[in-house]
Motif scaffolding. Structure first.
Motif, short mmCIF file in Angstrom:
data_model
loop_
_atom_site.label_atom_id
_atom_site.label_comp_id
_atom_site.label_asym_id
_atom_site.label_seq_id
_atom_site.Cartn_x
_atom_site.Cartn_y
_atom_site.Cartn_z
N LEU A 60 0.81 -1.21 0.00
CA LEU A 60 0.00 0.00 0.00
C LEU A 60 0.85 1.27 0.00
CD1 LEU A 60 -2.77 -1.18 2.47
CD2 LEU A 60 -3.08 -0.67 0.03
N THR A 61 2.01 1.24 0.69
CA THR A 61 2.84 2.44 0.71
C THR A 61 3.39 2.77 -0.67
OG1 THR A 61 4.73 1.07 1.43
CG2 THR A 61 3.54 2.30 3.14
N ILE A 62 3.81 1.75 -1.40
CA ILE A 62 4.33 2.04 -2.75
C ILE A 62 3.18 2.39 -3.69
CG2 ILE A 62 4.31 -0.37 -3.53
CD1 ILE A 62 6.86 2.41 -4.44
N SER A 63 2.00 1.79 -3.49
CA SER A 63 0.83 2.12 -4.33
C SER A 63 0.49 3.60 -4.22
CB SER A 63 -0.37 1.28 -3.92
OG SER A 63 -0.21 -0.06 -4.28
N ALA A 64 0.60 4.13 -3.01
CA ALA A 64 0.23 5.52 -2.78
C ALA A 64 1.06 6.47 -3.64
CB ALA A 64 0.40 5.87 -1.30
N THR A 65 2.32 6.13 -3.82
CA THR A 65 3.20 6.99 -4.62
C THR A 65 3.14 6.65 -6.10
OG1 THR A 65 4.72 7.15 -2.74
CG2 THR A 65 5.59 7.78 -4.88
N ILE A 66 3.14 5.35 -6.41
CA ILE A 66 3.26 4.92 -7.80
C ILE A 66 1.96 5.10 -8.56
CG2 ILE A 66 2.57 2.49 -7.81
CD1 ILE A 66 5.91 3.91 -9.10
N ALA A 67 0.86 5.37 -7.89
CA ALA A 67 -0.37 5.71 -8.60
C ALA A 67 -0.20 7.01 -9.39
CB ALA A 67 -1.53 5.86 -7.61
N ILE A 68 0.69 7.86 -8.93
CA ILE A 68 0.91 9.16 -9.55
C ILE A 68 2.18 9.19 -10.40
CG2 ILE A 68 1.32 11.63 -9.07
CD1 ILE A 68 -0.24 11.20 -6.44
N ILE A 115 9.47 -8.27 -1.56
CA ILE A 115 9.68 -7.70 -2.88
C ILE A 115 8.42 -7.90 -3.73
CG2 ILE A 115 11.08 -7.76 -4.96
CD1 ILE A 115 12.55 -6.77 -2.46
N ALA A 116 7.82 -9.09 -3.62
CA ALA A 116 6.59 -9.36 -4.36
C ALA A 116 5.48 -8.41 -3.92
CB ALA A 116 6.15 -10.81 -4.16
N ALA A 117 5.35 -8.20 -2.60
CA ALA A 117 4.33 -7.28 -2.09
C ALA A 117 4.57 -5.87 -2.60
CB ALA A 117 4.35 -7.30 -0.56
N PHE A 118 5.82 -5.46 -2.62
CA PHE A 118 6.20 -4.15 -3.13
C PHE A 118 5.69 -3.97 -4.56
CE2 PHE A 118 9.20 -1.08 -4.94
CZ PHE A 118 9.30 -0.13 -3.94
N ASN A 119 5.84 -5.03 -5.35
CA ASN A 119 5.48 -4.92 -6.76
C ASN A 119 4.02 -5.22 -7.03
OD1 ASN A 119 7.99 -4.33 -8.53
ND2 ASN A 119 8.70 -5.62 -6.86
N VAL A 120 3.34 -5.86 -6.08
CA VAL A 120 1.88 -5.91 -6.17
C VAL A 120 1.34 -4.48 -6.16
CG1 VAL A 120 -0.22 -6.48 -4.89
CG2 VAL A 120 1.53 -8.22 -5.22
N GLY A 121 1.91 -3.67 -5.28
CA GLY A 121 1.52 -2.26 -5.23
C GLY A 121 1.84 -1.52 -6.51
N ILE A 122 3.02 -1.80 -7.08
CA ILE A 122 3.41 -1.13 -8.32
C ILE A 122 2.53 -1.58 -9.48
CG2 ILE A 122 5.28 -0.88 -9.99
CD1 ILE A 122 7.26 -1.00 -7.72
N ALA A 123 2.09 -2.84 -9.46
CA ALA A 123 1.26 -3.35 -10.55
C ALA A 123 -0.16 -2.80 -10.47
CB ALA A 123 1.23 -4.88 -10.51
N ILE A 124 -0.72 -2.76 -9.26
CA ILE A 124 -2.12 -2.38 -9.10
C ILE A 124 -2.34 -0.89 -9.29
CG2 ILE A 124 -4.00 -2.21 -7.42
CD1 ILE A 124 -3.10 -4.90 -6.30
N ALA A 125 -1.45 -0.08 -8.70
CA ALA A 125 -1.69 1.37 -8.67
C ALA A 125 -1.78 2.01 -10.06
CB ALA A 125 -0.61 2.04 -7.82
N PRO A 126 -0.83 1.75 -10.99
CA PRO A 126 -0.97 2.36 -12.33
C PRO A 126 -2.22 1.88 -13.07
CG PRO A 126 1.26 1.56 -11.99
CD PRO A 126 0.43 1.00 -10.88
N TRP A 127 -2.60 0.61 -12.82
CA TRP A 127 -3.80 0.08 -13.45
C TRP A 127 -5.03 0.83 -12.96
CZ3 TRP A 127 -7.65 -3.17 -10.97
CH2 TRP A 127 -8.64 -3.63 -11.87
N VAL A 128 -5.14 1.01 -11.65
CA VAL A 128 -6.28 1.76 -11.09
C VAL A 128 -6.26 3.20 -11.60
CG1 VAL A 128 -7.35 2.61 -8.97
CG2 VAL A 128 -6.41 0.29 -9.05
#
Length: 405
Positions: A212-220, A331-344
């Motif tokens: 979730l922490t990486i998603s918050a940033t990588i969404a933008i 690392i996988a969790a980190f990239n789950v965030g990176i994968a989901i956020a740009p898609w959303v």
């Protein structure tokens, strides 16, 4: 801090440039490959998806290999994938190469983090990980703007060639300096022990925070270049400079977080995600103002990367010495965030809500990260209370046994 850790950090810089440089390359890629901006954004998600699969899978596959052999092998695959992508400019093929190179990068990153942690004492693990991860923030300061400039003047393929060359240099350096001692070569841990280490509820709360922490940033961030050009009105020539300032903020946050993450991980997490929630909301409201967007970009990087050493320190503190597969899952969790956020964020863009609306996506992920952090804190306090009670009960039992004798 051992010099080899800085060399490992150079490896993450070389490969991390590829992961994040698409923020400045997406407009060029979309135009050259004749796809929409949101479709081009799938390249970010494809890379992250490859890392989600690659981190645990390749960690298990190379569990018995010397880490020096595994690390350089992953780099060779990474180099080959970038050369192939530069030679065959087709969107479908590029998606495939992004997945393959991401899997190799995931294997490298996992073993690099474990090797760095094994080379220092327990009180310096957060700092060691921050040095390794600092390669990513430096890639934002130098690699992402440089990649954007290369794409603007020589085509996006030039950026891929540059990443391949940097990775080759880092592989050679790693072969020279990485020691072959017991701590950095073939792990003594067995697969059964590694799998057992994952059966801890609060570990999965920590993984959720990582995602979730990486998603918050990588969404933008992947759309930041396009946002600056199309909404803020920043000239194309100045976009690399603003992206570089984002990287400066990321490096500042990572440096501060690395110094205090081991002592106060929850404080770092709450501060960082609170900052991102406020900044992302401000981006949604003030995206049209260059005077607002430049400092907000810096603060977004600082708040997002402030948390990075803390999420790693949390995971490794729970795992203890059984850290290889558990580290891969992080690392996988980190990239789950990176994968989901740009898609959303892409869904929001396609819904014609405007590029600025991705700020609300980032803010929502940040609030979810704050909630997960509070849950992790509660689970940790409960664990500490249980441990203290068990510790206190041991001498009492011993005294009772002695008295009965």
């Amino acid at each position: 801090m051992p010099f080899v850790i800085y060399v490992i950090g150079f490896g993450t810089f070389a490969q991390g440039t590829s992961e994040f440089m698409l923020s400045g390359l997406l407009p060029s890629l979309a135009g050259d490959l004749d796809v929409s901006l949101s479709e081009a954004g799938l390249l970010v998600s494809a890379f992250a998806a490859g890392m989600v699969v690659g981190a645990p899978l390749l960690t298990l596959a190379t569990l018995k290999l010397p880490r020096r052999v595994a690390l350089t092998g992953f780099q060779v695959v990474f180099i080959a994938g970038h050369v192939a992508a530069a030679l065959v400019p087709h969107f479908g093929f590029l998606l495939i190469t992004r997945v393959v190179t991401a899997m190799a990068y995931a294997g490298f990153w996992t073993l690099a983090s474990v090797a760095a942690v094994s080379l220092v004492t327990a009180d310096k693990r957060g700092k060691a990980v921050s040095v390794v991860v600092s390669g990513l923030s430096i890639s934002m300061i130098l690699g992402v703007p440089a990649g954007t400039l290369l794409a603007q003047h020589s085509g996006w393929q030039a950026a891929f060639w540059a990443v391949a060359a940097l990775t080759a240099l880092s592989a050679i350096a790693l072969l020279v300096v990485l020691p072959g001692g017991h701590d950095t070569d073939a792990p003594r841990l067995e697969l059964r022990t590694e799998l057992r280490s994952l059966a801890v509820p609060r570990l999965w709360a920590a993984y959720a925070i990582t995602a979730l922490t990486i998603s918050a940033t990588i969404a933008i961030f992947p759309y930041l270049g396009a946002l600056l050009e199309d909404v803020t009105g920043v000239s194309e020539a100045l976009v690399p400079a603003v992206l570089g300032l984002y990287g400066v903020g990321a490096l500042a946050g990572l440096t501060v977080g690395g110094r205090i993450a081991d002592r106060a991980p929850f404080g770092v997490l709450l501060t960082g995600m609170g900052t991102v929630a406020v900044v992302a909301s401000a981006i949604a409201l003030a995206a049209g103002s260059p005077w607002a967007m430049v400092p907000l970009s810096v603060l977004l990087g600082a708040g997002g990367f402030l948390t990075n050493p803390a999420v790693n320190a949390r995971v490794f503190s729970i795992l203890g010495e059984t850290r290889t597969l558990g580290g891969a899952m992080n690392i996988a969790a980190f990239n789950v965030g990176i994968a989901i956020a740009p898609w959303v964020a892409g869904l929001v863009i396609d819904a014609d809500l405007g590029l600025a609306a991705i700020g609300w996506v980032g803010a929502a992920f940040a609030l979810a990260a704050l909630a997960s952090t509070l849950l992790d804190g509660r689970l940790t306090r409960r664990h500490q209370h249980t441990t203290q009670n068990l510790t206190a009960a041991v001498p009492d039992t011993h005294q009772a046994a002695t008295a009965s004798r």
